[in-house]
Each structure stands twice: as structure tokens, then as C-alpha cells.
Design a protein around this motif. Structure first.
Motif, PDB file in Angstrom:
ATOM      1  N   ARG A 173      -0.546   5.946  10.196  1.00 35.14           N
ATOM      2  CA  ARG A 173      -1.382   4.882   9.631  1.00 35.14           C
ATOM      3  C   ARG A 173      -1.021   3.503  10.158  1.00 35.14           C
ATOM      4  O   ARG A 173      -1.684   2.523   9.836  1.00 35.14           O
ATOM      5  CB  ARG A 173      -1.271   4.893   8.110  1.00 35.14           C
ATOM      6  N   GLY A 174       0.060   3.404  10.936  1.00 42.87           N
ATOM      7  CA  GLY A 174       0.390   2.139  11.578  1.00 42.87           C
ATOM      8  C   GLY A 174       1.350   1.246  10.826  1.00 42.87           C
ATOM      9  O   GLY A 174       1.443   0.046  11.107  1.00 42.87           O
ATOM     10  N   TYR A 175       2.117   1.770   9.894  1.00 46.14           N
ATOM     11  CA  TYR A 175       3.090   0.960   9.156  1.00 46.14           C
ATOM     12  C   TYR A 175       4.332   0.736  10.020  1.00 46.14           C
ATOM     13  O   TYR A 175       4.727   1.627  10.799  1.00 46.14           O
ATOM     14  CB  TYR A 175       3.469   1.641   7.846  1.00 46.14           C
ATOM     15  N   PRO A 176       4.977  -0.428   9.913  1.00 51.55           N
ATOM     16  CA  PRO A 176       6.170  -0.709  10.736  1.00 51.55           C
ATOM     17  C   PRO A 176       7.279   0.297  10.461  1.00 51.55           C
ATOM     18  O   PRO A 176       7.557   0.636   9.308  1.00 51.55           O
ATOM     19  CB  PRO A 176       6.593  -2.116  10.285  1.00 51.55           C
ATOM     20  N   ASP A 177       7.929   0.739  11.526  1.00 47.98           N
ATOM     21  CA  ASP A 177       8.992   1.731  11.388  1.00 47.98           C
ATOM     22  C   ASP A 177      10.138   1.224  10.519  1.00 47.98           C
ATOM     23  O   ASP A 177      10.706   1.979   9.722  1.00 47.98           O
ATOM     24  CB  ASP A 177       9.542   2.119  12.764  1.00 47.98           C
ATOM     25  N   ASN A 178      10.481  -0.064  10.666  1.00 50.27           N
ATOM     26  CA  ASN A 178      11.643  -0.563   9.928  1.00 50.27           C
ATOM     27  C   ASN A 178      11.418  -0.490   8.410  1.00 50.27           C
ATOM     28  O   ASN A 178      12.324  -0.155   7.657  1.00 50.27           O
ATOM     29  CB  ASN A 178      11.985  -1.988  10.356  1.00 50.27           C
ATOM     30  N   MET A 179      10.180  -0.758   7.957  1.00 54.61           N
ATOM     31  CA  MET A 179       9.914  -0.683   6.528  1.00 54.61           C
ATOM     32  C   MET A 179       9.706   0.760   6.072  1.00 54.61           C
ATOM     33  O   MET A 179      10.124   1.136   4.974  1.00 54.61           O
ATOM     34  CB  MET A 179       8.694  -1.527   6.171  1.00 54.61           C
ATOM     35  N   ALA A 180       9.067   1.570   6.888  1.00 52.78           N
ATOM     36  CA  ALA A 180       8.863   2.977   6.526  1.00 52.78           C
ATOM     37  C   ALA A 180      10.208   3.676   6.348  1.00 52.78           C
ATOM     38  O   ALA A 180      10.437   4.391   5.365  1.00 52.78           O
ATOM     39  CB  ALA A 180       8.033   3.688   7.587  1.00 52.78           C
ATOM     40  N   ILE A 181      11.128   3.437   7.304  1.00 52.08           N
ATOM     41  CA  ILE A 181      12.442   4.086   7.241  1.00 52.08           C
ATOM     42  C   ILE A 181      13.322   3.422   6.180  1.00 52.08           C
ATOM     43  O   ILE A 181      14.025   4.099   5.420  1.00 52.08           O
ATOM     44  CB  ILE A 181      13.132   4.036   8.620  1.00 52.08           C
ATOM     45  N   GLY A 182      13.284   2.084   6.113  1.00 57.35           N
ATOM     46  CA  GLY A 182      14.121   1.368   5.151  1.00 57.35           C
ATOM     47  C   GLY A 182      13.769   1.699   3.712  1.00 57.35           C
ATOM     48  O   GLY A 182      14.660   1.912   2.883  1.00 57.35           O
ATOM     49  N   THR A 183      12.471   1.760   3.403  1.00 60.40           N
ATOM     50  CA  THR A 183      12.070   2.089   2.033  1.00 60.40           C
ATOM     51  C   THR A 183      12.507   3.493   1.659  1.00 60.40           C
ATOM     52  O   THR A 183      12.943   3.737   0.523  1.00 60.40           O
ATOM     53  CB  THR A 183      10.544   1.966   1.857  1.00 60.40           C
ATOM     54  N   LEU A 184      12.423   4.417   2.610  1.00 65.11           N
ATOM     55  CA  LEU A 184      12.860   5.787   2.327  1.00 65.11           C
ATOM     56  C   LEU A 184      14.371   5.844   2.144  1.00 65.11           C
ATOM     57  O   LEU A 184      14.874   6.534   1.240  1.00 65.11           O
ATOM     58  CB  LEU A 184      12.422   6.729   3.450  1.00 65.11           C
ATOM     59  N   ALA A 185      15.113   5.108   2.982  1.00 66.81           N
ATOM     60  CA  ALA A 185      16.579   5.093   2.867  1.00 66.81           C
ATOM     61  C   ALA A 185      17.004   4.613   1.489  1.00 66.81           C
ATOM     62  O   ALA A 185      17.860   5.225   0.832  1.00 66.81           O
ATOM     63  CB  ALA A 185      17.178   4.193   3.950  1.00 66.81           C
ATOM     64  N   ARG A 245       0.812  -1.220   0.000  1.00 61.81           N
ATOM     65  CA  ARG A 245       0.000   0.000   0.000  1.00 61.81           C
ATOM     66  C   ARG A 245       0.848   1.275   0.000  1.00 61.81           C
ATOM     67  O   ARG A 245       1.647   1.499  -0.884  1.00 61.81           O
ATOM     68  CB  ARG A 245      -0.986  -0.053   1.173  1.00 61.81           C
ATOM     69  N   VAL A 246       0.667   2.092   1.005  1.00 60.35           N
ATOM     70  CA  VAL A 246       1.231   3.449   0.971  1.00 60.35           C
ATOM     71  C   VAL A 246       2.750   3.454   1.139  1.00 60.35           C
ATOM     72  O   VAL A 246       3.402   4.470   0.916  1.00 60.35           O
ATOM     73  CB  VAL A 246       0.539   4.343   2.029  1.00 60.35           C
ATOM     74  N   LEU A 247       3.343   2.299   1.496  1.00 63.68           N
ATOM     75  CA  LEU A 247       4.809   2.234   1.533  1.00 63.68           C
ATOM     76  C   LEU A 247       5.409   2.582   0.175  1.00 63.68           C
ATOM     77  O   LEU A 247       6.517   3.108   0.086  1.00 63.68           O
ATOM     78  CB  LEU A 247       5.263   0.827   1.941  1.00 63.68           C
ATOM     79  N   HIS A 248       4.663   2.295  -0.890  1.00 58.17           N
ATOM     80  CA  HIS A 248       5.157   2.587  -2.237  1.00 58.17           C
ATOM     81  C   HIS A 248       5.278   4.090  -2.490  1.00 58.17           C
ATOM     82  O   HIS A 248       5.951   4.503  -3.427  1.00 58.17           O
ATOM     83  CB  HIS A 248       4.240   1.964  -3.291  1.00 58.17           C
ATOM     84  N   LEU A 269       7.146   9.963   6.441  1.00 61.97           N
ATOM     85  CA  LEU A 269       7.359   9.217   7.682  1.00 61.97           C
ATOM     86  C   LEU A 269       6.282   9.478   8.735  1.00 61.97           C
ATOM     87  O   LEU A 269       5.742   8.520   9.315  1.00 61.97           O
ATOM     88  CB  LEU A 269       8.758   9.518   8.241  1.00 61.97           C
ATOM     89  N   PRO A 270       5.912  10.733   9.022  1.00 61.95           N
ATOM     90  CA  PRO A 270       4.815  10.948   9.985  1.00 61.95           C
ATOM     91  C   PRO A 270       3.487  10.342   9.514  1.00 61.95           C
ATOM     92  O   PRO A 270       2.726   9.790  10.321  1.00 61.95           O
ATOM     93  CB  PRO A 270       4.717  12.476  10.070  1.00 61.95           C
ATOM     94  N   GLU A 271       3.224  10.419   8.210  1.00 61.12           N
ATOM     95  CA  GLU A 271       1.975   9.878   7.680  1.00 61.12           C
ATOM     96  C   GLU A 271       1.944   8.350   7.795  1.00 61.12           C
ATOM     97  O   GLU A 271       0.925   7.765   8.175  1.00 61.12           O
ATOM     98  CB  GLU A 271       1.824  10.301   6.208  1.00 61.12           C
TER      99      GLU A 271
END
Length: 431
Positions: free
Chosen positions: A133-145, A96-99, A127-129
Motif C-alpha cells: 500500500r506504500g507505507y514507509p518501511d521505517n514506520m511499518a517496521i517500527g510500529t510492529l517492533a 490509517r492502516v499503520l494502526h 508488513l507485506p500488506e
């Protein structure tokens, strides 16, 4: 004897860099020592001619212009609009929104030219969004990195300009060569998100309320400004209407116009954007000047010739040479930023690379991808520093969550080696 002198100077350089002295001044200082002690040429004349010849290049004019364009857009509402425009379209993909981190970074990369700027801009919004929405921090930060490194690969890229000047190749062709690899790498990042999401369905929040096609189209109006700017900058280069420098000027004009329309262009934002671009360019310019003078000194001592002869004596296959270069640049990336890595090594490596039969346009994209990998490699991964500022996490944690995307980039390096047309097809068909 020359190789021992060169080795001693390299050790001296790393000692000086480790002391915390500015990179540009470190390069200049070691070059002055080398010229003074080991050559007969007057240091003052050599330094003034070399620095002037390097920094007065018309091609290099594109660099401060693209930096300024990125600073203007950084202060606009562009990134906010990206999330609003993309989220409805990505909501039903696995992950979903991780993309949004990937697609948003890819789009913003086209108008920033900097991975650090892409990371900071998309991160402030996404990242705040994602956390809300409850997405895991490791994937939210890793995908951005991982995805933010696209700022180096998708044109216009600051490091491509630096490489083009150092290797004396067409910057316009480098820009065009980065388009397909950038899209492919973004797809690989999204592919990893899809696979991870299918294996960890319980960690992905429920989708947002469904929206109609008409509602998605209406939300896409937020993407119109950035798409227009992309068409202006890349379209002018690919069509042959403008050089990279002229396209950079068009980009600055377009970004100023967008900021004016969005009512984010004030005298304060204009001045701060111009000052920030000048500061960054002065830093890069000092590194380029120092590297050019050090390159001259190393040339007099004979390091490039000796290194080329040594690598040639190893009788490495092109593939093993590529593997060696990947390892070399990743290690170097633990101590230097990407621009310093490129300007410091190109004059030494290019004779060896050309002797191995590598196309210099292909090699430029290869170098950019490897430098991207170094951007998320501790302890001097610039994107990790940006993320640390955004998340307040330890570098070790950030390096760990970014590691899967590091491996995706390894896969991309292999793909470009075995299928070089991924890089070369567009430049070959350029007008």
C-alpha cells in the motif's frame, strides 16, 4: 568477603554466558561451582531438591499450556482474519492502516502470551500488506517492533507466569493488573502514530475506498473467533471461575476448536504445535531450574542480603530506585532474554523492592514493561531478531526505527510510577 565471592561468581557467569553455552546450563554450572567451593552443603542433594521444587509447581503448569495455545493459533488463519477485520475501521484515522500493527498486536497478544510470536504472526501478514500500500518501511517496521512487545504485557503473559512463580504472587492478579497498562500502552503507540502522521502527511498513502457501516460490520466477522477466545480466557480469570492454569487449559481447548472450525487443524499442525511448545517450555524450564539453584547458592553466600544492605545504605528515594532498576534491566537486556532476566534477579532484588515499599503486583508489571523495552534493544532484543528474519534488515536499522517506541515505553514506566492505580485498580477490585 562474601560480596567479593559473589562478585567473582557473577563475572564468571557473564563469561560463561558470553561463550555461547545455553543459559540454563550456564546458571547450573556456576551454581555448582559456588556450592562446591564456598559452602558446606552437599551439592547433589541441594540441586535435586531445588530443581524438583521449582519445576514441579502446579502454578507453572499454565506456562506450557499458554505456549501450546499460542502455537496452535500461530498455525491458524487467525492473524489473516485480524487484518481483514480491523483495516476498514482504521482507514480514516491519521496513520490509517499503520494502526493495524498496534491493534492487531494487542489482540493477538491476548491469545499468544509471547511478544516474539506476536511479532512473527502479525508481521507475516501486516508488513507485506503495508509495503504493497506504500507505507514507509521505517514506520511499518517500527510500529510492529514496538506494538509486538504487548505480547508480554497484555495477559495471558508467559513472563508474568515466570515472575509470579519467582515472587510467589498471584498469577491471576498479575494477569488482571496487566489489562489496563496494556490498553494504555497500545493507545500511546497509536498516539505516536497519529502525531507522526499529522507531521508527515505526504508520506501516508491515500485512504482506501470508503465503506459503509454495514460493510465494516460484515468485515468484523473475522474478529469473532479471537474475541470469543479472549472472552473465554480472560473472562474466566476475572470472574473468578477459573485459575490461571485452568484458564490456560480452556484456552487450549478453545484454540483447538477454532482451528478445527477453520479447517487448519491437521495431525501435522497438531504435532508440530505440540513439539514447538514442548521445545520452548523445556528451554524455559532449564533456565528456571538453573536460576533456582543459582539463587540458592547466592543465598548461602549472602549476595541478596549484602545487596539489600548496600542499596539501603545509598538512601535512595523510591523514584531513584526505580530509575536505577530501569537502567539495570536495560543493560542486562543487552545480554539476556526477558525470562532469564526475571528468574536471575528476582530473589536478589525482591528484599530491596519490598523494603522500598513497592507493591509486588505493581513491581511485576513494572518489570514486564522494562523487559519489553529490552526486547527492542540491540544486540539481544528478541523482537529485533524476529524482525530481522522477516525483513532481512540490519539490527542497527531495526533498533533505530524502534527507538521512538522505546521512548513511548519510558513514558509508560513513568506513568505507572506516578499513577500506580493504572496497575493496581483492577486487581484491587478483583473478586
Amino acid at each position: 568477603m562474601d560480596i567479593w565471592i559473589a562478585g567473582a561468581l557473577i563475572v564468571t557467569l557473564f563469561v560463561v554466558l558470553g561463550s555461547g553455552l545455553w543459559i540454563g546450563l550456564s546458571l547450573l554450572g556456576v551454581a555448582i561451582i559456588a556450592m562446591e567451593l564456598f559452602t558446606q552443603r552437599p551439592v547433589g542433594d541441594a540441586m535435586s531438591l531445588t530443581i524438583w521444587g521449582t519445576t514441579s509447581s502446579w502454578t507453572l503448569t499454565a506456562l506450557p499450556l499458554f505456549l501450546w495455545m499460542g502455537e496452535i493459533l500461530f498455525r491458524s488463519k487467525l492473524s489473516d482474519g485480524l487484518f481483514k477485520g480491523l483495516a476498514p475501521w482504521l482507514n480514516h484515522l491519521p496513520g490509517r492502516v499503520l494502526h493495524v500493527n498496534v491493534v492487531g498486536s494487542a489482540i493477538f497478544a491476548v491469545v499468544s502470551g509471547s511478544s516474539a510470536a506476536t511479532c512473527a504472526t502479525i508481521g507475516k501478514i501486516a508488513l507485506p500488506e503495508l509495503k504493497k500500500r506504500g507505507y514507509p518501511d521505517n514506520m511499518a517496521i517500527g510500529t510492529l517492533a514496538g506494538a509486538s512487545t504487548l505480547g508480554l504485557l497484555i495477559p495471558p503473559s508467559i513472563i508474568m507466569i515466570v515472575y509470579g512463580v519467582a515472587a510467589n504472587v498471584s498469577i491471576a492478579k498479575l494477569f488482571v493488573a496487566g489489562v489496563i497498562p496494556g490498553i494504555v500502552l497500545a493507545c500511546l503507540f497509536s498516539g505516536y502514530i497519529v502525531i507522526w502522521s499529522l507531521l508527515n502527511k505526504d508520506k501516508i498513502p491515500a485512504p482506501d475506498a470508503p465503506t459503509s457501516f454495514a460493510q465494516k460490520l460484515y468485515a468484523s466477522r473475522h474478529l469473532i473467533p479471537v474475541v470469543s477466545l479472549i472472552a473465554l480466557v480472560l473472562g474466566s480469570i476475572y470472574s473468578g471461575i477459573a485459575t490461571a492454569t485452568e484458564a490456560a487449559a480452556l484456552g487450549v481447548g478453545g484454540s483447538l476448536l477454532l482451528s478445527l472450525i477453520e479447517r487448519t487443524l491437521t495431525w501435522a499442525s497438531f504435532k508440530s504445535g505440540l513439539q514447538a511448545a514442548c521445545r520452548v517450555y523445556c528451554m524455559i524450564g532449564l533456565i528456571l531450574a538453573g536460576a533456582a539453584f543459582l539463587t540458592l547458592a547466592m543465598g548461602f553466600i549472602g549476595l541478596p542480603r549484602h545487596l539489600a544492605e548496600y542499596v539501603g545504605s545509598l538512601a535512595l528515594s523510591p523514584f531513584m530506585l526505580m530509575v536505577l532498576l530501569v537502567g539495570f534491566f536495560i543493560v542486562l537486556g543487552c545480554f539476556l532474554d526477558g525470562i532469564s532476566m526475571v528468574v536471575l534477579t528476582m530473589s536478589v532484588l525482591l528484599p530491596t523492592v519490598e523494603a522500598a515499599g513497592f507493591d509486588l503486583i505493581w513491581f511485576g508489571i513494572f518489570i514486564v514493561i522494562v523487559v519489553e523495552m529490552a526486547q527492542i534493544t540491540p544486540p539481544v532484543g528478541f523482537n529485533l531478531f524476529v524482525l530481522q528474519g522477516l525483513t532481512k534488515r540490519q539490527l542497527s536499522y531495526l533498533g533505530w526505527v524502534a527507538f521512538p517506541f522505546f521512548m513511548v515505553m519510558v513514558l509508560m514506566v513513568l506513568l505507572t510510577y506516578f499513577v500506580p492505580d493504572v496497575v493496581l485498580w483492577l486487581p484491587r477490585n478483583m473478586r
